[in-house]
Design an enzyme around this catalytic site. Structure first.
Site, mmCIF file in Angstrom:
data_model
loop_
_atom_site.group_PDB
_atom_site.id
_atom_site.type_symbol
_atom_site.label_atom_id
_atom_site.label_comp_id
_atom_site.label_asym_id
_atom_site.label_seq_id
_atom_site.Cartn_x
_atom_site.Cartn_y
_atom_site.Cartn_z
ATOM 1 N N TYR A 178 -7.244 -18.553 6.306
ATOM 2 C CA TYR A 178 -6.448 -18.603 5.078
ATOM 3 C C TYR A 178 -5.063 -19.222 5.340
ATOM 4 O O TYR A 178 -4.639 -20.143 4.650
ATOM 5 C CB TYR A 178 -6.139 -17.187 4.583
ATOM 6 N N CYS A 194 3.513 -8.849 1.857
ATOM 7 C CA CYS A 194 3.104 -9.673 0.713
ATOM 8 C C CYS A 194 4.314 -10.196 -0.049
ATOM 9 O O CYS A 194 4.404 -11.383 -0.368
ATOM 10 C CB CYS A 194 2.206 -8.871 -0.219
ATOM 11 N N GLU A 237 -3.548 -22.824 4.061
ATOM 12 C CA GLU A 237 -2.511 -22.790 3.021
ATOM 13 C C GLU A 237 -1.244 -23.519 3.475
ATOM 14 O O GLU A 237 -0.656 -24.300 2.713
ATOM 15 C CB GLU A 237 -2.191 -21.338 2.653
ATOM 16 N N GLY A 267 0.818 -1.213 0.000
ATOM 17 C CA GLY A 267 0.000 0.000 0.000
ATOM 18 C C GLY A 267 0.850 1.261 0.000
ATOM 19 O O GLY A 267 0.591 2.208 -0.750
ATOM 20 N N CYS A 290 2.097 -13.362 0.607
ATOM 21 C CA CYS A 290 1.592 -13.917 -0.658
ATOM 22 C C CYS A 290 2.661 -14.554 -1.550
ATOM 23 O O CYS A 290 2.489 -15.680 -2.006
ATOM 24 C CB CYS A 290 0.926 -12.836 -1.498
ATOM 25 N N GLU A 309 -15.842 -24.001 -17.787
ATOM 26 C CA GLU A 309 -17.074 -23.984 -18.592
ATOM 27 C C GLU A 309 -18.299 -24.338 -17.747
ATOM 28 O O GLU A 309 -19.420 -23.945 -18.078
ATOM 29 C CB GLU A 309 -16.958 -24.938 -19.793
ATOM 30 N N ASP A 316 -3.530 -3.029 5.689
ATOM 31 C CA ASP A 316 -3.843 -3.871 6.853
ATOM 32 C C ASP A 316 -3.868 -3.106 8.172
ATOM 33 O O ASP A 316 -4.543 -3.526 9.111
ATOM 34 C CB ASP A 316 -2.828 -5.015 6.970
ATOM 35 N N LYS A 362 4.805 -17.532 0.061
ATOM 36 C CA LYS A 362 3.828 -18.605 0.290
ATOM 37 C C LYS A 362 3.476 -19.300 -1.014
ATOM 38 O O LYS A 362 3.498 -20.526 -1.113
ATOM 39 C CB LYS A 362 2.594 -17.997 0.973
ATOM 40 N N HIS A 393 -14.443 -25.591 -24.370
ATOM 41 C CA HIS A 393 -14.470 -27.010 -24.046
ATOM 42 C C HIS A 393 -13.195 -27.705 -24.513
ATOM 43 O O HIS A 393 -12.714 -27.394 -25.608
ATOM 44 C CB HIS A 393 -15.681 -27.655 -24.743
ATOM 45 N N GLY A 415 -7.868 -21.950 11.587
ATOM 46 C CA GLY A 415 -8.579 -22.552 10.449
ATOM 47 C C GLY A 415 -8.859 -21.538 9.367
ATOM 48 O O GLY A 415 -9.772 -21.701 8.568
HETATM 49 P P1 NDP Z 1 -7.979 -15.505 9.765
HETATM 50 O O1 NDP Z 1 -8.613 -14.392 10.531
HETATM 51 O O2 NDP Z 1 -8.347 -15.752 8.379
HETATM 52 O O3 NDP Z 1 -8.169 -16.852 10.579
HETATM 53 C C1 NDP Z 1 -7.823 -16.958 11.936
HETATM 54 C C2 NDP Z 1 -8.142 -18.347 12.400
HETATM 55 O O4 NDP Z 1 -7.642 -18.523 13.712
HETATM 56 C C3 NDP Z 1 -9.622 -18.641 12.446
HETATM 57 O O5 NDP Z 1 -9.822 -19.983 12.101
HETATM 58 C C4 NDP Z 1 -9.967 -18.389 13.910
HETATM 59 O O6 NDP Z 1 -11.043 -19.162 14.350
HETATM 60 C C5 NDP Z 1 -8.725 -18.873 14.592
HETATM 61 N N1 NDP Z 1 -8.431 -18.248 15.883
HETATM 62 C C6 NDP Z 1 -8.456 -16.948 16.198
HETATM 63 N N2 NDP Z 1 -8.066 -16.755 17.469
HETATM 64 C C7 NDP Z 1 -7.813 -17.982 17.983
HETATM 65 C C8 NDP Z 1 -7.377 -18.445 19.250
HETATM 66 N N3 NDP Z 1 -7.128 -17.616 20.252
HETATM 67 N N4 NDP Z 1 -7.200 -19.775 19.410
HETATM 68 C C9 NDP Z 1 -7.443 -20.630 18.398
HETATM 69 N N5 NDP Z 1 -7.856 -20.252 17.171
HETATM 70 C C10 NDP Z 1 -8.037 -18.936 16.974
HETATM 71 O O7 NDP Z 1 -6.422 -15.217 9.947
HETATM 72 P P2 NDP Z 1 -5.147 -15.689 9.158
HETATM 73 O O8 NDP Z 1 -4.055 -15.514 10.146
HETATM 74 O O9 NDP Z 1 -5.336 -17.021 8.513
HETATM 75 O O10 NDP Z 1 -5.037 -14.612 8.008
HETATM 76 C C11 NDP Z 1 -5.075 -13.216 8.311
HETATM 77 C C12 NDP Z 1 -5.593 -12.425 7.143
HETATM 78 O O11 NDP Z 1 -4.591 -12.334 6.165
HETATM 79 C C13 NDP Z 1 -6.779 -13.046 6.416
HETATM 80 O O12 NDP Z 1 -7.998 -12.758 7.022
HETATM 81 C C14 NDP Z 1 -6.658 -12.439 5.056
HETATM 82 O O13 NDP Z 1 -7.276 -11.182 5.060
HETATM 83 C C15 NDP Z 1 -5.163 -12.293 4.886
HETATM 84 N N6 NDP Z 1 -4.626 -13.392 4.067
HETATM 85 C C16 NDP Z 1 -5.054 -13.575 2.791
HETATM 86 C C17 NDP Z 1 -4.549 -14.595 2.015
HETATM 87 C C18 NDP Z 1 -5.037 -14.784 0.624
HETATM 88 O O14 NDP Z 1 -5.671 -13.892 0.088
HETATM 89 N N7 NDP Z 1 -4.791 -15.944 0.002
HETATM 90 C C19 NDP Z 1 -3.551 -15.516 2.531
HETATM 91 C C20 NDP Z 1 -3.189 -15.256 3.869
HETATM 92 C C21 NDP Z 1 -3.707 -14.235 4.598
HETATM 93 P P3 NDP Z 1 -12.579 -18.696 14.180
HETATM 94 O O15 NDP Z 1 -12.976 -19.079 12.811
HETATM 95 O O16 NDP Z 1 -13.303 -19.448 15.218
HETATM 96 O O17 NDP Z 1 -12.589 -17.218 14.419
#
Ligand code: NDP
Length: 452
Positions: free
Chosen positions: A176, A43, A180, A16, A48, A441, A301, A51, A436, A174
């Site tokens: 992104y 990134c 990944e 950014g 990105c 498709e 961010d 990764k 095709h 769980g």
């Molecule tokens: P996310 O916010 O996507 O996921 C966080 C995960 O951690 C969720 O599953 C959440 O669970 C869990 N969580 C949060 N707090 C706790 C805790 N205290 N104990 C256990 N589990 C917990 O974060 P990421 O770190 O994966 O990614 C951050 C951001 O970066 C993304 O939201 C995205 O915007 C960006 N990103 C984008 C990518 C792409 O475009 N391909 C790749 C990587 C990152 P719950 O679901 O219950 O909240």
């Protein structure tokens, strides 16, 4: 304006900040930029790009398996250290390119931690720099919960630079990043356990996407411990033991936390000069990227809106247009396509089924869904299936959501994002002749609404 050292001073040389600075300089603004780590930002250096290089590198394991079904006598082992070293060469190259782009644009780079002194002054060490406008573009960082033994864990930052491949890795989260890296390590040959506190991975994604990807990950041998949380971590010799809240435990070589990211907004002197932060600690801005202090802006961010690189770039360029090109520009945060580079990957744009139903009512939404075994896997023998789904607003026929799990899903979602953003209807999709044989498709061939 001449009484200031710069017209714009940007703090943070990530996606950014660099985009805003270069665009501003292209309109003749005098621009300075501060970076306290390496030019390029998350990134390019620890997100990105590295990764995705590891996704490419490890995915060859799947491709070699698939090739055997096509008559190839092929097998091999991965030298993880070589892969990481090659990735580091590339990120170093990109860092150089970013610096060159700034230099060519005549943006002056300052290496060091910048702190706001007042609405027009930044301090870097003993140096004081003044600017008409200041832009905060400091990004975010991984956040880990403060449980006992958390120091023994790593985040995605360290996972990208592991010099040896862990035989076993436990990944907490769980989202992104968790999904990944689970794919990267599993394809590389590690035993992978995902510890997810919710019932399912990828909260916020379409339910079919969440379920479909879950079954594909499990098929590959990734263990998913849903509804589970780590209570504490103990180091026993070289083993890390994650004690779960249900009383069970996992012995593993590495524990990686991917439990979300937080804005890098501490230590910038924001509170002292009245820049307001929200509950999550992000810098609060309006649609013009304006903070609570006139003349100080923030993008990307650190504002914790849509935390994706292309969004930060659009916000940065939009700001430069507004300030230096008499072209007031805001960024529309709706219908932004995104991808999860899991294996198989996810591509998505627009509303999930449940979000659309909340907006239009259950009867106000038509769903089209296809699940099929891609042609490639008729010979490869792989059992992987592709999911494709359209979420359509019944009253207008407008396609409000498009979701895919399967090979090339990110590329396909990128192309179809234009159609969704343009507000095209299911009829527009229907009268598009298919290419095709492709997987994409299927998005123009779905005829039957899913019965619910
Ligand atoms: P996310 O916010 O996507 O996921 C966080 C995960 O951690 C969720 O599953 C959440 O669970 C869990 N969580 C949060 N707090 C706790 C805790 N205290 N104990 C256990 N589990 C917990 O974060 P990421 O770190 O994966 O990614 C951050 C951001 O970066 C993304 O939201 C995205 O915007 C960006 N990103 C984008 C990518 C792409 O475009 N391909 C790749 C990587 C990152 P719950 O679901 O219950 O909240």
């Amino acid at each position: 304006m001449d009484s200031f050292d710069f017209d714009l001073f940007t703090i943070g040389a990530g996606s950014g900040g660099v985009a805003a600075s270069r665009r501003a300089a292209s309109y003749g603004a005098r621009v300075g930029i501060a970076e306290n780590w390496r030019v390029g930002g998350t990134c390019v250096l620890r997100g990105c790009v590295p990764k995705k290089l590891l996704v490419y590198g490890t995915h060859f394991a799947h491709e070699m398996e698939d090739a055997r079904g096509f008559g190839w006598d092929v097998s091999g082992t991965l030298d993880w250290g070589k892969l990481v070293a090659a990735k580091n060469v590339e990120t170093k190259r990109l860092e150089g390119i970013y610096q060159t782009m700034l230099d060519n644009a005549k943006v002056e780079t300052f290496l060091g931690a910048a702190k706001l002194v007042d609405a027009h002054t930044v301090a870097i060490g003993d140096k004081r720099i003044t600017a008409k406008y200041i832009l905060i573009a400091t990004g975010g960082r991984p956040e880990r919960p403060a449980i006992p033994g958390i120091v023994h864990s790593i985040t995605s930052n360290e996972a990208l630079d592991l010099t040896s491949l862990p035989r076993r890795i436990t990944i907490v989260g769980g989202g992104y990043i968790a999904v990944e890296f689970a794919g990267i390590f599993r394809a590389a040959g590690s035993e992978v356990t995902l510890v997810v506190r919710s019932p399912k991975i990828l909260r916020g994604f379409d339910e079919d996407v969440r379920d479909h990807l879950t079954s594909e990950l499990v098929r590959q041998g990734i263990e998913i411990r849903a509804n589970s949380k780590v209570a504490h971590i103990d180091k026993i010799g070289w083993i890390l033991r994650a004690a779960l809240e249900d009383g069970s435990s996992l012995d593993t070589e590495q524990i990686m936390y991917a439990t979300g990211r937080v804005p890098n907004a501490d230590g910038l002197g924001l509170e002292e000069i009245g820049v307001v932060r929200d509950k999550a600690g992000a810098v609060a801005v309006d649609e013009w990227q304006q903070t609570s202090v006139p003349g100080i802006y923030a993008v990307g961010d650190v504002t914790n809106r849509v935390n994706l690189t292309p969004v930060a770039i659009a916000e940065g360029r939009g700001l430069a247009e507004t300030l230096f090109n008499a072209n007031p520009t805001t960024v529309d945060h709706n219908d932004i396509a995104s991808a999860v580079f899991s294996q198989p990957p996810v591509g998505t744009v627009g509303l999930s089924q449940s979000d659309a139903e909340r907006l239009h009512g259950i009867d106000g939404v038509d769903i089209y869904r296809a699940v099929f075994r891609p042609m490639k896997h008729t010979l490869s023998g792989r059992q992987e299936k592709t999911l494709m789904k359209l979420v359509v607003e019944a009253a207008t026929g407008r396609v409000r959501g498009l979701h895919m799990v399967g090979a090339d899903a990110p590329e396909i979602a990128q192309a179809f994002a234009v159609a969704v953003k343009a507000g095209l209807t299911k009829k527009d999709f229907d009268r598009t002749i298919a290419v095709h044989p492709t997987a994409a498709e299927e998005f123009v061939l779905m005829r039957e609404k899913v019965k619910r």
